[in-house]
Design a protein around this motif. Structure first.
Motif, PDB file in Angstrom:
ATOM      1  N   GLU A 171       0.876  -1.131  -0.027  1.00  0.00           N
ATOM      2  CA  GLU A 171       0.005   0.129  -0.123  1.00  0.00           C
ATOM      3  C   GLU A 171       0.763   1.201   0.029  1.00  0.00           C
ATOM      4  N   THR A 172       0.344   2.378  -0.528  1.00  0.00           N
ATOM      5  CA  THR A 172       0.998   3.792  -0.417  1.00  0.00           C
ATOM      6  C   THR A 172      -0.256   4.591  -0.105  1.00  0.00           C
ATOM      7  N   ALA A 173       0.234   5.704   0.661  1.00  0.00           N
ATOM      8  CA  ALA A 173      -0.720   6.993   0.914  1.00  0.00           C
ATOM      9  C   ALA A 173       0.089   8.037   0.972  1.00  0.00           C
ATOM     10  N   PHE A 174      -0.578   9.314   0.872  1.00  0.00           N
ATOM     11  CA  PHE A 174       0.085  10.666   1.087  1.00  0.00           C
ATOM     12  C   PHE A 174      -0.362  11.347   2.113  1.00  0.00           C
ATOM     13  N   SER A 175      -1.259  11.120   2.874  1.00  0.00           N
ATOM     14  CA  SER A 175      -1.842  11.848   4.093  1.00  0.00           C
ATOM     15  C   SER A 175      -1.903  10.980   5.114  1.00  0.00           C
ATOM     16  N   SER A 176      -1.822  11.601   6.419  1.00  0.00           N
ATOM     17  CA  SER A 176      -2.419  11.136   7.724  1.00  0.00           C
ATOM     18  C   SER A 176      -3.731  11.300   8.092  1.00  0.00           C
ATOM     19  N   VAL A 177      -4.428  11.826   7.082  1.00  0.00           N
ATOM     20  CA  VAL A 177      -5.950  11.666   7.336  1.00  0.00           C
ATOM     21  C   VAL A 177      -6.623  10.410   7.374  1.00  0.00           C
TER      22      VAL A 177
END
Length: 172
Positions: free
Chosen positions: A50-56
């Motif tokens: 997985e990848t993500a850009f935000s802490s939201v």
């Protein structure tokens, strides 16, 4: 240059088949892709799931089947967004070991990364190979930090805790 602990440990013979599931939190899509490719090209059996850009919270991937998280200190939601994510993740997903990717070599950032739950830190001016070794070492239960970073932690620990060693009469 400070040495990292755990460098002498070669990957297990079956590292390619023993898949270490990694999630990458980086501030941009391109950053995620580049970091993912570098991790997966290593000899340590790393697979970015997985990848993500935000802490939201609504924008984060599921972490149920993840072994190690690589978290950039800077995320899309701010220059220190990775620290907020790290703190929350270590509380809600204690089984996921976290490596903090720091933008700069700064004492307070290193201390905060470990204080918030990181098991390893890596600075951006280090090579991808060092990051891959760090992820592998953290997966194996080791702490990943260089000598200078460990010195920062020891100084912070000794400054924060008063001496408590006493004899049977309660005297130091």
């Amino acid at each position: 240059m400070a040495e990292n602990f755990g460098l002498g440990i070669p990957p297990a013979e079956n590292a390619q088949t023993a898949c270490i599931r990694v999630v990458v939190f980086e501030s941009t899509r391109m950053g995620c892709e580049l970091l993912s490719r570098a991790l997966e090209a290593s000899e340590y059996g790393l697979r970015v799931v997985e990848t993500a850009f935000s802490s939201v919270e609504g924008e984060r991937p599921r972490l149920d089947d993840v072994d190690v998280a690589v978290i950039s200190s800077t995320l899309r939601d701010g220059p220190l967004g990775g620290f907020a994510l790290l703190r929350e993740m270590t509380k809600s997903h204690a089984a996921v070991r976290c490596v903090m990717l720091l933008d700069k070599h700064e004492r307070s950032l290193v201390i905060d990364a470990f204080r918030f739950g990181a098991v390893g830190v890596c600075e951006r001016d280090q090579s991808y190979e060092m990051l891959c070794k760090g992820v592998y070492s953290v997966y194996r239960g080791q702490v990943w930090a260089n000598s200078q970073q460990l010195l920062y932690l020891l100084e912070a620990l000794s400054a924060a805790i008063p001496g408590r060693i006493t004899d049977v009469k309660g005297k130091i």
